[in-house]
Design a protein around this motif. Structure first.
Motif, short mmCIF file in Angstrom:
data_model
loop_
_atom_site.label_atom_id
_atom_site.label_comp_id
_atom_site.label_asym_id
_atom_site.label_seq_id
_atom_site.Cartn_x
_atom_site.Cartn_y
_atom_site.Cartn_z
N GLU A 150 0.84 -1.20 0.00
CA GLU A 150 0.00 0.00 0.00
C GLU A 150 0.88 1.26 0.00
O GLU A 150 1.85 1.34 0.75
CB GLU A 150 -0.84 -0.05 1.29
N LEU A 151 0.52 2.21 -0.85
CA LEU A 151 1.20 3.51 -0.85
C LEU A 151 0.41 4.43 0.09
O LEU A 151 -0.72 4.79 -0.20
CB LEU A 151 1.23 4.09 -2.27
N GLU A 152 0.98 4.74 1.25
CA GLU A 152 0.26 5.58 2.22
C GLU A 152 0.30 7.05 1.83
O GLU A 152 -0.69 7.75 1.92
CB GLU A 152 0.90 5.42 3.61
N ASN A 153 1.48 7.52 1.43
CA ASN A 153 1.59 8.91 0.97
C ASN A 153 2.82 9.06 0.09
O ASN A 153 3.73 8.23 0.11
CB ASN A 153 1.62 9.91 2.14
N ILE A 154 2.82 10.12 -0.70
CA ILE A 154 3.94 10.40 -1.60
C ILE A 154 4.12 11.91 -1.67
O ILE A 154 3.14 12.66 -1.74
CB ILE A 154 3.69 9.78 -3.00
N HIS A 155 5.36 12.38 -1.59
CA HIS A 155 5.65 13.81 -1.63
C HIS A 155 6.79 14.08 -2.62
O HIS A 155 7.82 13.38 -2.59
CB HIS A 155 6.05 14.33 -0.25
#
Length: 200
Positions: A125-130
């Motif tokens: 799962e990709l929780e967040n990306i910045h």
């Protein structure tokens, strides 16, 4: 880092406390020797049930340590601290811009799309990306049995079909999420080290 307080063979002793075995696995994971990898692998054949996942993590960490040395790449892997969710462990990943230039709008869409898809395909799962000027950070949840190095190499290769804009080496830790300043400091330090090596 390679100092082991107890005999590695205590792992196989039924009388040795589980908590002590846990600490021993953490110590062994940090030792860059193929014999240690084989030892953890052997323990995993008949582990104490409550230490099975812990031993898998130690094996994965030790393998990454050995591969990094063998392949002379820059992956960084440090013992757990970010925790996880269910059977998934949380990792903080940094991907680097190949030309040290900011990502275009198209490139950000490609990275987000490719990694969302790839992680989903691998029960992750990709929780967040910045996105930052020269790198991109992600918090991801990944099962223990998935080899992070292979997964992210595949993702980077997929993205690079659209213009070869990501470096093939990346940073990974499950201790804590790094700030942009910490990442920049690390990259600058590594750049200076490379220059000083070239000069000598």
């Amino acid at each position: 880092n390679e100092h082991i307080h107890n005999s590695p063979n205590e792992l196989f002793s039924p009388d040795y406390p589980v908590q002590n075995k846990k600490e021993l696995l953490v110590q062994l994971a940090a030792v860059e020797k193929i014999e240690v990898y084989r030892l953890i692998e052997k323990y995993l054949e008949h582990p104490d049930p409550e230490l099975k996942d812990w031993a898998k993590l130690a094996l994965q960490e030790n393998r990454m340590l050995l591969e990094t040395r063998l392949l002379d790449q820059d992956q960084i892997f440090i013992s757990t601290g970010l925790g996880g969710k269910g059977s998934l462990l949380r990792y903080f990943i940094v991907l680097l811009s190949r030309k040290r230039t900011p990502f275009s709008e198209t490139q950000t869409k490609v990275i987000r799309g490719e990694f969302e898809y790839l992680l989903k395909q691998n029960m992750s799962e990709l929780e967040n990306i910045h996105f930052y000027d020269k790198f991109v950070t992600m918090n991801v949840l990944i099962p223990l049995h998935i080899t992070i190095k292979d997964l992210f190499k595949q993702g980077i290769d997929e993205c690079n079909q659209y213009g070869n804009f990501l470096r093939t080496n990346f940073m990974v830790t499950n201790v804590k999420s790094l700030t942009a300043e910490e990442i920049r400091h690390f990259l600058d330090k590594r750049k200076r080290n490379r220059k000083s090596v070239k000069k000598t």
